[in-house]
Design an enzyme around this catalytic site. Structure first.
Site, PDB file in Angstrom:
ATOM      1  N   CYS A  23       0.835  -1.188   0.000  1.00  0.00           N
ATOM      2  CA  CYS A  23       0.000   0.000   0.000  1.00  0.00           C
ATOM      3  C   CYS A  23       0.877   1.248   0.000  1.00  0.00           C
ATOM      4  CB  CYS A  23      -0.903   0.010   1.227  1.00  0.00           C
ATOM      5  SG  CYS A  23      -2.007  -1.416   1.327  1.00  0.00           S
ATOM      6  N   GLY A  50      -1.110   0.643  -4.684  1.00  0.00           N
ATOM      7  CA  GLY A  50      -2.419   0.113  -4.313  1.00  0.00           C
ATOM      8  C   GLY A  50      -3.512   0.747  -5.132  1.00  0.00           C
ATOM      9  N   ASN A 124       1.122   0.662   5.669  1.00  0.00           N
ATOM     10  CA  ASN A 124       1.737  -0.063   4.556  1.00  0.00           C
ATOM     11  C   ASN A 124       2.542  -1.212   5.144  1.00  0.00           C
ATOM     12  OD1 ASN A 124       4.566   0.605   2.371  1.00  0.00           O
ATOM     13  ND2 ASN A 124       2.972  -0.932   2.174  1.00  0.00           N
ATOM     14  N   GLY A 125       2.252  -2.423   4.686  1.00  0.00           N
ATOM     15  CA  GLY A 125       2.942  -3.594   5.207  1.00  0.00           C
ATOM     16  C   GLY A 125       1.964  -4.673   5.596  1.00  0.00           C
ATOM     17  N   CYS A 269      13.040  -4.562   2.109  1.00  0.00           N
ATOM     18  CA  CYS A 269      12.558  -5.499   1.093  1.00  0.00           C
ATOM     19  C   CYS A 269      13.297  -5.289  -0.229  1.00  0.00           C
ATOM     20  CB  CYS A 269      11.059  -5.303   0.889  1.00  0.00           C
ATOM     21  SG  CYS A 269      10.370  -6.233  -0.496  1.00  0.00           S
ATOM     22  N   TYR A 275      10.737  -4.348  -8.269  1.00  0.00           N
ATOM     23  CA  TYR A 275       9.435  -4.121  -8.905  1.00  0.00           C
ATOM     24  C   TYR A 275       8.548  -3.092  -8.209  1.00  0.00           C
ATOM     25  CZ  TYR A 275       4.596  -5.118 -10.310  1.00  0.00           C
ATOM     26  OH  TYR A 275       3.295  -4.998 -10.730  1.00  0.00           O
ATOM     27  N   ASP A 378      12.049  -9.314 -18.267  1.00  0.00           N
ATOM     28  CA  ASP A 378      10.960  -9.033 -17.337  1.00  0.00           C
ATOM     29  C   ASP A 378      11.539  -9.023 -15.930  1.00  0.00           C
ATOM     30  OD1 ASP A 378       8.442  -8.449 -16.453  1.00  0.00           O
ATOM     31  OD2 ASP A 378       7.492 -10.234 -17.298  1.00  0.00           O
ATOM     32  N   CYS A 466      15.754  -7.962   3.152  1.00  0.00           N
ATOM     33  CA  CYS A 466      14.881  -9.131   3.215  1.00  0.00           C
ATOM     34  C   CYS A 466      14.761  -9.688   1.805  1.00  0.00           C
ATOM     35  CB  CYS A 466      13.499  -8.758   3.749  1.00  0.00           C
ATOM     36  SG  CYS A 466      12.325 -10.149   3.715  1.00  0.00           S
ATOM     37  N   CYS A 469      11.436 -14.112  -0.215  1.00  0.00           N
ATOM     38  CA  CYS A 469      10.667 -14.701  -1.313  1.00  0.00           C
ATOM     39  C   CYS A 469      11.573 -15.443  -2.289  1.00  0.00           C
ATOM     40  CB  CYS A 469       9.850 -13.645  -2.039  1.00  0.00           C
ATOM     41  SG  CYS A 469      10.808 -12.249  -2.681  1.00  0.00           S
TER      42      CYS A 469
END
Length: 509
Positions: A23, A50, A124-125, A269, A275, A378, A466, A469
């Site tokens: 967000c 968002g 946000n988070g 992050c 991205y 990409d 972090c 992912c």
């Protein structure tokens, strides 16, 4: 004027869902300025974070007025609504749902009455101890001052707002919002960049890991807090600094004061660089666009291929494609044209249109790509549906070869900190080798950048990022799987296990 419907492109085209943004939050303290309009334009700059709902809360010193609705910032607000929001403090929010359903009740800023006035908050988070916070809310006193633990929404943000509004000392005396923040914030775990206010003061706080960005800016007659530095540029604020991990700030007529509620343990992050963030944003002193171009350069060195043309998947793949072309010596070209408006529509596509699929978003320039060996760059692959359709479309348009290059490593693990990836079972890189993925996509070859190459492109030290992912190393201990998930509070409600106070509020019309 029709309001937004919350439909994104993956709602319109099943199987097209990629990594969804976190967000965007914005706050301003500026007596004498049109703070609602400043917030509107700040949120406009943060719209990429968002697109489901938007809201603004404004205080005139005696009361807070909140206006929010489903849809884009430009759909929710007009001159009339902004004109009704008069005051000197404002908090704004643009939402993509990472906890709780995409419904009006979960739109932000959230609002609560307190013993000293009221509070409006944007987040946000994503939190990882939501179940624990729900229990804490259920234990709050339920008096006649509307400071009950009854939760009108099903997201972690409303729980934090309820806790801030309902804190009392050992003698039962209600705490101010600032005092409550000192008691509540150390108990909140996960990713949170918060911007909130009462009638007189603007507040901001960032989790000890600093997972999501949050910056401080200066206006001639006030202060601004925003998710990204690009939003400061849009409203004419000068960048002052980042709000530090574990820092709490308050801004009022006496100026700005800062305190710490936790020791800083930076774990920003890395996907913000890949991205999420705008390319014209700086995070931790590093420009996002330059990071993406460098990722492309490193990708070219790690995964070279003989080809005639480098093309991006617009727009997210463009900087990395520029870098790949520079480092490889292969010409850069625009082989795909993007429809910028496919993300939202009030018209449900027919089955025939659904079969057209990716052409609603991208269309090839046949004259440019015909007979060419293409490198398609990409930023990431999640399910692979988009890339698979893209390869097919490029071949139909006459491409001789299609080589896919990805400027981030394979996404193998879910995010619990504000990015709505697919579940791990849906991630194409979970259980398939890179060669198998390439075959599945129909590409002549597929290669990803290495984790180290990606991290080095950011210039940020690896221990301070972090990257869960990609490698499954989460920056904090996570609770049991059944206590995680986007629909946690809805699931508990359906199962009858949610806190009674929350259940009663959720069931109210």
């Amino acid at each position: 004027m029709p309001r937004g419907d919350g439909l994104l492109n993956h709602d319109l085209l099943p199987g097209e869902k990629g990594p969804q943004d976190a967000c965007g939050v914005f706050g301003v303290w500026a007596p004498g300025e049109e703070v609602a309009k400043l917030t509107y334009f700040g949120l406009y700059a943060l719209q990429h974070r968002g697109q489901e709902s938007a809201g603004i809360a404004v205080s005139n010193g005696s009361q807070i007025l909140v206006f929010k609705d489903m849809g884009l910032v430009s759909q929710v607000f007009d001159e009339t609504s902004l004109g009704s929001l008069q005051g000197h403090i404002a908090v704004g929010h643009a939402r993509y749902s990472t906890t709780g359903a995409s419904v009006w009740e979960n739109a932000q800023p959230t609002f609560r009455a307190t013993a000293h006035g009221s509070i409006a908050l944007g987040h946000n988070g994503n939190l990882v101890n939501t179940a624990q916070l729900a229990e804490m809310v259920a234990e709050l006193p339920n008096d006649n001052n509307s400071r009950s633990g009854r939760v009108a929404a099903t997201n972690d943000t409303d729980l934090v707002t309820a806790l801030l509004a309902g804190q009392a000392d050992e003698d039962g005396k209600p705490l101010t919002v600032e005092q409550a923040a000192g008691a509540v914030l150390p108990k909140v775990r996960g990713a949170f960049s918060l911007v909130f206010m009462d009638e007189h003061t603007l507040y901001a706080a960032r989790d000890p890991q600093g997972i999501r960005p949050l910056v401080l800016g200066r206006l001639e007659r006030g202060w601004v807090v925003a998710s990204e530095s690009a939003a400061l540029d849009i409203v004419g604020a000068s960048f002052v600094r980042e709000i530090e991990p574990g820092e709490f700030i308050a801004i009022d007529e006496n100026g700005l004061r800062s305190s710490r509620f936790a020791e800083a343990k930076p774990k920003g992050c890395v996907f913000e660089y890949v991205y999420l963030a705008r390319p014209d944003t700086d995070i931790a002193g590093r420009n996002v666009y330059l990071s993406r171009v460098e990722m492309g350069r490193r990708l070219a060195k790690e995964a070279p291929v003989e080809a005639d043309l480098v093309i991006p998947t617009p727009e997210s793949g463009t900087p990395a494609a520029i870098g790949y072309a520079e480092a490889s010596g292969i010409p850069f070209g625009a082989g795909l044209v993007k429809n910028a408006y496919v993300g939202r529509t009030f018209i449900q596509p027919s089955q025939t249109i659904r079969q057209i699929g990716i052409r609603l978003k991208l269309n090839p320039l046949k004259e440019v790509i015909k007979g060419k060996r293409l490198v398609v760059v990409d930023d990431s692959i999640v399910r692979g549906n988009t890339q698979r359709a893209l390869v097919r479309m490029l071949r139909e348009a006459g491409a001789a070869e299609v080589h896919i290059r990805i400027s981030s490593p394979p996404v193998k693990w879910p995010c619990f900190f504000g990015i709505d990836f697919a579940t791990r079972a849906e991630l194409i890189a979970n259980g398939m080798t890179i060669e198998e993925i390439g075959t599945s996509l129909g590409a002549d070859s597929l290669a990803y950048i290495s984790i180290d190459g990606m991290i080095e492109a950011t210039t940020i030290a690896k221990p301070n990022l972090c990257r869960a992912c990609f490698d499954g190393e989460y920056p904090m201990e996570l609770p049991d799987p059944e206590l995680l998930g986007k629909q946690l509070l809805e699931t508990e409600l359906a199962a009858g296990t949610a806190a009674p106070a929350a259940v009663d509020a959720i069931r109210r019309p």
